[in-house]
Design an enzyme around this catalytic site. Structure first.
Site, PDB file in Angstrom:
ATOM      1  N   LYS A   1       0.914  -1.089  -0.005  1.00 50.67           N
ATOM      2  CA  LYS A   1       0.175   0.166  -0.076  1.00 50.67           C
ATOM      3  C   LYS A   1       0.708   1.130  -0.085  1.00 50.67           C
ATOM      4  O   LYS A   1       0.431   2.442  -0.241  1.00 50.67           O
ATOM      5  CB  LYS A   1      -0.998   0.175   1.273  1.00 50.67           C
ATOM      6  CG  LYS A   1      -1.627  -1.141   1.401  1.00 50.67           C
ATOM      7  CD  LYS A   1      -2.436  -1.177   2.833  1.00 50.67           C
ATOM      8  CE  LYS A   1      -2.922  -2.369   3.195  1.00 50.67           C
ATOM      9  NZ  LYS A   1      -3.239  -2.589   4.502  1.00 50.67           N
ATOM     10  N   GLY A   2       2.067   1.186   0.350  1.00 51.25           N
ATOM     11  CA  GLY A   2       2.967   2.122   0.618  1.00 51.25           C
ATOM     12  C   GLY A   2       3.032   3.331  -0.600  1.00 51.25           C
ATOM     13  O   GLY A   2       3.352   4.559  -0.410  1.00 51.25           O
TER      14      GLY A   2
ATOM     15  N   GLU B   1       7.449   2.606  -5.998  1.00 47.18           N
ATOM     16  CA  GLU B   1       7.653   2.052  -4.623  1.00 47.18           C
ATOM     17  C   GLU B   1       7.924   3.206  -3.641  1.00 47.18           C
ATOM     18  O   GLU B   1       8.118   4.288  -4.137  1.00 47.18           O
ATOM     19  CB  GLU B   1       8.900   1.270  -4.480  1.00 47.18           C
ATOM     20  CG  GLU B   1       8.609  -0.133  -4.132  1.00 47.18           C
ATOM     21  CD  GLU B   1       8.203  -0.510  -2.862  1.00 47.18           C
ATOM     22  OE1 GLU B   1       7.363   0.283  -2.092  1.00 47.18           O
ATOM     23  OE2 GLU B   1       8.570  -1.655  -2.292  1.00 47.18           O
TER      24      GLU B   1
ATOM     25  N   ASP C   1       4.131   3.502   6.653  1.00 49.42           N
ATOM     26  CA  ASP C   1       3.480   3.223   7.675  1.00 49.42           C
ATOM     27  C   ASP C   1       4.124   2.520   8.905  1.00 49.42           C
ATOM     28  O   ASP C   1       5.413   2.026   8.397  1.00 49.42           O
ATOM     29  CB  ASP C   1       2.224   2.189   7.298  1.00 49.42           C
ATOM     30  CG  ASP C   1       2.745   0.817   7.167  1.00 49.42           C
ATOM     31  OD1 ASP C   1       3.574   0.442   6.382  1.00 49.42           O
ATOM     32  OD2 ASP C   1       2.153  -0.077   7.999  1.00 49.42           O
TER      33      ASP C   1
ATOM     34  N   ASP D   1      14.865  -0.334   0.731  1.00 53.14           N
ATOM     35  CA  ASP D   1      15.471  -0.589   1.927  1.00 53.14           C
ATOM     36  C   ASP D   1      16.307  -1.635   1.818  1.00 53.14           C
ATOM     37  O   ASP D   1      17.615  -1.319   1.292  1.00 53.14           O
ATOM     38  CB  ASP D   1      14.361  -0.777   3.055  1.00 53.14           C
ATOM     39  CG  ASP D   1      14.895  -0.998   4.353  1.00 53.14           C
ATOM     40  OD1 ASP D   1      16.132  -0.197   4.666  1.00 53.14           O
ATOM     41  OD2 ASP D   1      14.436  -1.766   5.302  1.00 53.14           O
TER      42      ASP D   1
ATOM     43  N   VAL E   1      11.258   5.409   9.112  1.00 57.49           N
ATOM     44  CA  VAL E   1      10.266   6.847   8.937  1.00 57.49           C
ATOM     45  C   VAL E   1       8.763   6.392   8.470  1.00 57.49           C
ATOM     46  O   VAL E   1       8.488   5.353   7.709  1.00 57.49           O
ATOM     47  CB  VAL E   1      11.012   7.585   7.662  1.00 57.49           C
ATOM     48  CG1 VAL E   1      12.407   8.002   8.166  1.00 57.49           C
ATOM     49  CG2 VAL E   1      11.129   6.714   6.429  1.00 57.49           C
TER      50      VAL E   1
HETATM   51  P1  IMP Z   1      12.983  -4.054   1.485  1.00 58.91           P
HETATM   52  O1  IMP Z   1      12.477  -5.214   0.875  1.00 58.91           O
HETATM   53  O2  IMP Z   1      13.524  -4.262   2.652  1.00 58.91           O
HETATM   54  O3  IMP Z   1      13.699  -2.839   0.407  1.00 58.91           O
HETATM   55  O4  IMP Z   1      11.668  -3.417   2.047  1.00 58.91           O
HETATM   56  C1  IMP Z   1      10.991  -2.519   1.436  1.00 58.91           C
HETATM   57  C2  IMP Z   1       9.660  -2.012   1.979  1.00 58.91           C
HETATM   58  O5  IMP Z   1       9.727  -2.134   3.243  1.00 58.91           O
HETATM   59  C3  IMP Z   1       8.829  -0.978   1.596  1.00 58.91           C
HETATM   60  O6  IMP Z   1       8.054  -0.959   0.703  1.00 58.91           O
HETATM   61  C4  IMP Z   1       8.150  -0.531   3.142  1.00 58.91           C
HETATM   62  O7  IMP Z   1       6.967  -1.265   3.012  1.00 58.91           O
HETATM   63  C5  IMP Z   1       8.986  -1.410   4.120  1.00 58.91           C
HETATM   64  N1  IMP Z   1       9.912  -0.240   4.721  1.00 58.91           N
HETATM   65  C6  IMP Z   1      11.140  -0.195   4.630  1.00 58.91           C
HETATM   66  N2  IMP Z   1      11.818   0.727   5.368  1.00 58.91           N
HETATM   67  C7  IMP Z   1      10.464   1.317   5.996  1.00 58.91           C
HETATM   68  C8  IMP Z   1      10.540   2.744   6.742  1.00 58.91           C
HETATM   69  O8  IMP Z   1      11.536   3.253   7.385  1.00 58.91           O
HETATM   70  N3  IMP Z   1       9.286   3.002   7.012  1.00 58.91           N
HETATM   71  C9  IMP Z   1       8.115   2.307   6.713  1.00 58.91           C
HETATM   72  N4  IMP Z   1       8.305   1.118   5.826  1.00 58.91           N
HETATM   73  C10 IMP Z   1       9.493   0.883   5.528  1.00 58.91           C
HETATM   74 MG    MG Z   2       5.848  -1.004   0.981  1.00 62.16          MG
END
Ligand code: IMP
Ligand code: MG
Length: 179
Positions: free
Chosen positions: A43-44, A99, A159, A103, A153
């Site tokens: 949803k982000g 996106e 969220d 992260d 954040v």
């Molecule tokens: P990744 O697979 O670790 O790159 O994660 C990406 C997803 O993690 C993002 O789409 C967010 O939903 C969530 N996410 C990562 N860091 C944060 C943050 O600081 N705040 C909120 N959601 C986060």
């Molecule tokens: Mg997300």
């Protein structure tokens, strides 16, 4: 109030709006004469995507996917599941994945491989935020709004436990809220 749960504001509403408009102009130049398909990762993405799309001047289409990686915590589980897939074929399309934040990169590297298999004409990534310190998987995002330090954040779509998405700015969540 939601604001009481924040250590401080990291990106103001104005900073975000200015940068998102710039990203829209960049995408409009790069996709001139094309009809890109924006694939939002729910949803982000929904707040960012709504603003980004309205700054894009070429005809664009939209679709959404739901992917799970986080649950209620603040650490990624490492596993990615497709909860909702696209509702159309992307073969031959110019796809832009939208996106909220890149992260560890686990989600987007999985999604990139997953969509690449369907033979789009091109596939790029537009992410509002990039947190490079935590990267574990190799991901190449063509459009990055802001590079941010390793804080959790919230706001502008992002969220914690399904809250704070409706903040118009991005803030650093107080660790006491999630620890
Ligand atoms: P990744 O697979 O670790 O790159 O994660 C990406 C997803 O993690 C993002 O789409 C967010 O939903 C969530 N996410 C990562 N860091 C944060 C943050 O600081 N705040 C909120 N959601 C986060
Ligand atoms: Mg997300």
């Amino acid at each position: 109030m939601m604001k009481d749960d924040l250590d401080r504001i990291l990106l103001t509403e104005e900073e975000i709006q200015n940068r998102v408009r710039e990203m829209g102009r960049e995408i409009s130049r790069d996709y001139a004469g094309k009809n890109p398909l924006f694939v939002g990762v729910l949803k982000g993405c929904f707040v960012f995507m709504a603003d980004l799309m309205r700054s894009v001047e070429v005809p664009a289409s939209v679709d959404f996917m739901v992917v799970s990686s986080y649950g209620k915590g603040v650490k990624t589980s490492g596993a990615v599941a497709i909860i909702k897939d696209l509702s159309q074929d992307i073969e031959g399309r110019d796809v832009v994945i939208v996106e909220d934040i890149l992260d560890t990169g686990v989600t987007l590297s999985y999604l990139t491989r997953y969509l690449q298999n369907r033979r789009p004409a091109s596939l790029t990534i537009a992410t509002l935020l990039d947190k490079p310190e935590r990267r574990r998987a190799d991901v190449d995002a063509r459009y990055v709004g802001f590079t941010v330090p390793d804080y959790f954040v919230v706001g502008y779509g992002l969220d914690y436990a399904e809250k704070y998405r409706n903040l118009p700015y991005i803030g650093i969540l107080k660790p006491s809220v999630y620890s």
